[in-house]
Enzyme design. Sequence first.
Site, mmCIF file in Angstrom:
data_model
loop_
_atom_site.group_PDB
_atom_site.id
_atom_site.type_symbol
_atom_site.label_atom_id
_atom_site.label_comp_id
_atom_site.label_asym_id
_atom_site.label_seq_id
_atom_site.Cartn_x
_atom_site.Cartn_y
_atom_site.Cartn_z
ATOM 1 N N CYS A 2 1.021 -1.018 -0.016
ATOM 2 C CA CYS A 2 -0.080 0.059 -0.238
ATOM 3 C C CYS A 2 0.895 1.130 -0.078
ATOM 4 O O CYS A 2 2.073 1.249 0.395
ATOM 5 C CB CYS A 2 -0.926 -0.072 1.277
ATOM 6 S SG CYS A 2 -1.976 -1.306 1.363
ATOM 7 N N ARG A 27 1.879 0.959 -5.788
ATOM 8 C CA ARG A 27 2.108 0.033 -4.666
ATOM 9 C C ARG A 27 0.819 -0.686 -4.374
ATOM 10 O O ARG A 27 0.644 -1.558 -3.331
ATOM 11 C CB ARG A 27 2.550 0.950 -3.346
ATOM 12 C CG ARG A 27 3.825 1.657 -3.381
ATOM 13 C CD ARG A 27 4.167 2.483 -2.522
ATOM 14 N NE ARG A 27 4.603 1.448 -1.202
ATOM 15 C CZ ARG A 27 5.332 0.940 -0.743
ATOM 16 N NH1 ARG A 27 6.529 0.895 -1.443
ATOM 17 N NH2 ARG A 27 5.386 0.127 0.383
ATOM 18 N N TRP A 71 -3.686 -1.961 -1.454
ATOM 19 C CA TRP A 71 -3.614 -3.165 -2.217
ATOM 20 C C TRP A 71 -4.078 -4.493 -1.236
ATOM 21 O O TRP A 71 -3.601 -4.582 -0.104
ATOM 22 C CB TRP A 71 -2.212 -3.612 -2.593
ATOM 23 C CG TRP A 71 -2.152 -5.071 -3.405
ATOM 24 C CD1 TRP A 71 -2.244 -5.065 -4.760
ATOM 25 C CD2 TRP A 71 -1.603 -6.277 -3.172
ATOM 26 N NE1 TRP A 71 -1.939 -6.369 -5.130
ATOM 27 C CE2 TRP A 71 -1.526 -6.954 -4.101
ATOM 28 C CE3 TRP A 71 -1.298 -6.725 -1.745
ATOM 29 C CZ2 TRP A 71 -1.490 -8.241 -3.930
ATOM 30 C CZ3 TRP A 71 -1.059 -8.023 -1.656
ATOM 31 C CH2 TRP A 71 -0.966 -8.757 -2.767
ATOM 32 N N ASN A 97 0.255 0.541 6.491
ATOM 33 C CA ASN A 97 0.637 -0.225 5.223
ATOM 34 C C ASN A 97 1.235 -1.469 5.924
ATOM 35 O O ASN A 97 2.204 -1.098 6.641
ATOM 36 C CB ASN A 97 1.722 0.574 4.286
ATOM 37 C CG ASN A 97 2.573 -0.652 3.413
ATOM 38 O OD1 ASN A 97 1.918 -1.458 3.210
ATOM 39 N ND2 ASN A 97 3.704 -0.123 3.203
ATOM 40 N N GLY A 98 0.942 -2.617 5.608
ATOM 41 C CA GLY A 98 1.474 -3.830 6.282
ATOM 42 C C GLY A 98 0.608 -4.762 6.798
ATOM 43 O O GLY A 98 -0.669 -4.654 6.214
ATOM 44 N N GLU A 468 11.186 -15.273 -18.282
ATOM 45 C CA GLU A 468 10.791 -13.958 -18.149
ATOM 46 C C GLU A 468 9.786 -13.195 -19.089
ATOM 47 O O GLU A 468 8.858 -12.661 -18.636
ATOM 48 C CB GLU A 468 12.031 -12.993 -17.858
ATOM 49 C CG GLU A 468 12.101 -11.486 -17.840
ATOM 50 C CD GLU A 468 11.064 -11.030 -16.742
ATOM 51 O OE1 GLU A 468 10.889 -11.861 -15.947
ATOM 52 O OE2 GLU A 468 10.990 -9.801 -16.594
ATOM 53 N N LYS A 472 6.011 -11.625 -18.149
ATOM 54 C CA LYS A 472 5.706 -10.251 -18.633
ATOM 55 C C LYS A 472 4.454 -10.466 -19.555
ATOM 56 O O LYS A 472 3.383 -9.438 -19.084
ATOM 57 C CB LYS A 472 6.912 -9.826 -19.270
ATOM 58 C CG LYS A 472 7.068 -8.213 -19.100
ATOM 59 C CD LYS A 472 8.138 -8.016 -18.204
ATOM 60 C CE LYS A 472 7.762 -8.315 -16.640
ATOM 61 N NZ LYS A 472 9.108 -8.269 -15.798
ATOM 62 N N GLU A 475 1.648 -11.082 -16.953
ATOM 63 C CA GLU A 475 1.330 -10.189 -16.162
ATOM 64 C C GLU A 475 0.472 -8.839 -16.668
ATOM 65 O O GLU A 475 -0.356 -8.141 -16.149
ATOM 66 C CB GLU A 475 2.536 -9.483 -15.603
ATOM 67 C CG GLU A 475 2.590 -8.508 -14.471
ATOM 68 C CD GLU A 475 4.258 -8.406 -14.157
ATOM 69 O OE1 GLU A 475 5.346 -8.778 -14.663
ATOM 70 O OE2 GLU A 475 4.248 -7.971 -12.735
ATOM 71 N N HIS A 491 8.219 -33.486 -24.069
ATOM 72 C CA HIS A 491 7.765 -34.104 -22.855
ATOM 73 C C HIS A 491 6.616 -33.721 -22.231
ATOM 74 O O HIS A 491 6.200 -34.137 -21.065
ATOM 75 C CB HIS A 491 8.804 -34.057 -21.876
ATOM 76 C CG HIS A 491 10.261 -34.595 -22.146
ATOM 77 N ND1 HIS A 491 10.475 -35.826 -22.461
ATOM 78 C CD2 HIS A 491 11.237 -33.900 -22.459
ATOM 79 C CE1 HIS A 491 11.903 -35.779 -22.996
ATOM 80 N NE2 HIS A 491 12.165 -34.785 -23.074
ATOM 81 N N LYS A 589 3.433 -3.210 -6.952
ATOM 82 C CA LYS A 589 4.985 -3.301 -7.081
ATOM 83 C C LYS A 589 5.689 -3.975 -6.304
ATOM 84 O O LYS A 589 6.607 -4.644 -6.582
ATOM 85 C CB LYS A 589 5.417 -1.656 -7.620
ATOM 86 C CG LYS A 589 6.781 -1.647 -7.920
ATOM 87 C CD LYS A 589 6.998 -1.958 -9.490
ATOM 88 C CE LYS A 589 8.432 -1.695 -9.878
ATOM 89 N NZ LYS A 589 8.649 -2.407 -11.090
HETATM 90 C C1 AGP Z 1 7.769 -8.494 -12.082
HETATM 91 O O1 AGP Z 1 7.265 -7.798 -13.419
HETATM 92 C C2 AGP Z 1 6.885 -8.765 -11.130
HETATM 93 N N1 AGP Z 1 6.218 -7.340 -10.954
HETATM 94 C C3 AGP Z 1 7.254 -9.270 -9.990
HETATM 95 O O2 AGP Z 1 7.637 -10.513 -10.591
HETATM 96 C C4 AGP Z 1 8.372 -8.854 -9.149
HETATM 97 O O3 AGP Z 1 9.700 -8.861 -9.971
HETATM 98 C C5 AGP Z 1 8.381 -9.627 -7.777
HETATM 99 O O4 AGP Z 1 7.465 -9.191 -7.141
HETATM 100 C C6 AGP Z 1 9.946 -9.357 -7.020
HETATM 101 O O5 AGP Z 1 9.912 -7.803 -6.709
HETATM 102 P P1 AGP Z 1 11.174 -7.282 -6.214
HETATM 103 O O6 AGP Z 1 12.319 -7.499 -7.280
HETATM 104 O O7 AGP Z 1 10.800 -5.825 -5.811
HETATM 105 O O8 AGP Z 1 11.832 -8.056 -5.072
#
Ligand code: AGP
Length: 594
Positions: A2, A27, A71, A97-98, A468, A472, A475, A491, A589
Site C-alpha cells: 500500500c 504500490r 492493495w 501499510n503492512g 521472463e 511479462k 502479467e 515431454h 509493485k
Molecule cells: C515483475 O514484473 C513482477 N512485478 C514481480 O514478479 C517482481 O519481480 C517480484 O514481485 C519481485 O519484486 P522485487 O524485485 O521488488 O523483490
Amino acid sequence: MCGIVGYTGPRDVGEVILNGLKRLEYRGYDSAGIAVKTDEGIYVQKRKGRIDDLSEEEIPEHDAGIGHTRWATHGKPSDKNAHPFLDCDEEISIVHNGIIDNFNTIKDRLIERGHEFRSETDSEVIVHLIEEEYEGDLLKAFKNVVKKIEGSYAIVVFQKDSNELLVARNQSPLVIGIGSGENFVASDVPALLYYTKEVKYLRDGDTALISRDEVKIWDENDEAITRETKTIDWDVEDAEKSGYEHYMLKEIFEQPKAIHESILGRLTSFEDVDFSKYDFDEVQFIACGTSSHAGYVGRYIFEKLAEIPSTVEVSSEYRYTSPSDSTPFTILFSQSGETLDTIAAAREAKRRGCNTLAVTNVMESSITREVDEVIYTQAGPEIGVAATKTFTTQIIILYLLAIELGLRKGVLSKDKAEEYKDELRKLPRKVERILDDKNEIKEMTESLVKAEDIFFVGRNINYPVALEGALKLKEIAYIHSAGYPAGELKHGPFALLTSETPVIAIAVKDHTFEKMLGNIGEIAARDSPVIIVGDEDKELKKLADLSYFIPNTPPIFSPVLVNVVLQLIAYYTAYRLDRDIDKPRNLAKSVTVE
Ligand code: AGP
C-alpha cells in the site's frame, strides 16, 4: 503493498496528498482515501477504485492530513475497507501499510470493550487501540500501541486538534521529507520529489513526531535519535512519464541509460563489495518473480565467467527447505528491497551461516539492513508494476560480479576480462538499436492478441529469458503463457500445440544452436506459428513465421538484448488489448506480505 502519504504545512493538503498518492499508485490501487484536519473535525473521503476516483474539489483546504492507496490483504476492496480509519469518536485517524499479525486477538478484546469496527481490515485495530490508550497524550498512547501490535507496519496518525503527524515503521518502508516550514512522510521517495529532495529514512522500530518545523525520532528502545538527512539525486522527471503513454514503455526506453549508469565507474574498479572478506566457492541466488529470473541467468553467467557453481531458490520456498552443511555465499535480488519473502529468506540465509549480498534498486530499502553487503542497481525509479530496467540492471551487476570473481579466482585472464567489459560497454547502443525497431516489433504482436496460450522457449542462458518473457506477457496482457526449456516441450506440452498456439523461440548461436534448430523444426511441424527472436540465420528464417534478429553479440550477453525484444512484445500485445499496463489487475509493485 500500500502507499501512504502525510503532510503538515501551509500548502493545500488535498493537492499534496493526492499528488503524492498518484506517485505511489504502483504500490496498490484497489481503493484510496484521504483524511484532513478541519475546524469542524476530521474530514474523510475514501472509496473503492483509483485515486482519480476521489473528488479533489470536495477536500477542504487545511494544514494537515494523511492519504492511502491500497492493495487488499485483509478484507476485499470496498469503500468501507479503504483507509483512512477513524476511532469511535472520530477524533483520531490512521493509515497503515503492512499486516498486523495479532489483529484478531486485539479486535476481540476491543469489541468486548465496546469499540465499534466499521471495516474487515486488520489495520482498523490500530486506531481503536490508540483510542483505548489515549489519556490526553497522543504520542504516549501511540508508542504504547506500537508495543502491542505484531507484524509489519508503516503507520501515520493524526488527531483532530493538532497538525502534528505521528509515524512508526516496522518492515514497511517510510521516508520523511524535510521542507521549510512544512514536512512530509510517504512510503517512497517519488511521492515527495515535487516538494523536497531532502529525506530521512526511518528504520525498523522507529517512531517519529512530525510537525511543520521539526521532526523528532525515537528508536526501538525509545531513545531520541537523529537519522541522517540524505539528498535524493532523482529528478521529478525521473518519476514522471515524460510524454510516454505508460511508465512501462518509458522504463523500457530508459534501459540504455540504466545499463550505462550501472556499469559506470564499476568497469575500472568494482569496489561495491569487500571481496576479500568472503568465500565465493559456492553461490546461491534467491529472489521472487522477475528478480528470480535474474538469478537463473546469473547461474549461467557465474559458471561461464567465474567457474563458480551456483543454485537458484525462490524466496518463498527457500525458508522451508532443510538446511544443509554448506553455507553458500547468498545473493538476494529485489528491485524494491521490500519483498517480504526475500527479506525473510535473507534472514534465514544468515541464520544458516551464509554471508549475504543484496542487489536492489532502492536506497535504504529494508533488505539493505538484513545483509552483509549491498549493491545498488542504478536504474532510477521504476514505477510500472512490470519490472523492466531493474531486471536488465540486475543482470548487468551479475556480469560485473562474475568478471571480478573470475579475475580474483584466476580463471579469467585480464585480456578476456577486458573483452567482456568491452562487450558490456557496447550494450547500451545495441539496446538502442532494438528500441529503434519498436514499430517492427509492434507489428509482430498482431498475431498474438487472439491467442489464449503462448509458449516461450529457450535453451541454456536464454531459458530463464523465456521464463521472463512469459511472466511479462501474463502479467500485463493477461494471456496465459509459459516458459520452457526448448527441449522439454516434447515431454508433455506438445499436446497443447495447435495452429492457434504461438511459440516464441529464442535462438542464439551458442553451443545449443543446432539442437534449438531441431526443436523449432518440431514445433513448426505441429503447425504452431513460430516467432523467432535471436541471431540472424538462414535456417531460422525458413522455420519462422515471424522473426526479429538482435544486434550481433556474444551469446553470454544475448539475454539483455533478447529480453528487451520480449518486453516490447509484451507491452505492445497488452497495448493492443487495451490492458491497464502500468497497474495490472490484482498486482502491486512491491509485495510486502508472505
Ligand atoms: C515483475 O514484473 C513482477 N512485478 C514481480 O514478479 C517482481 O519481480 C517480484 O514481485 C519481485 O519484486 P522485487 O524485485 O521488488 O523483490
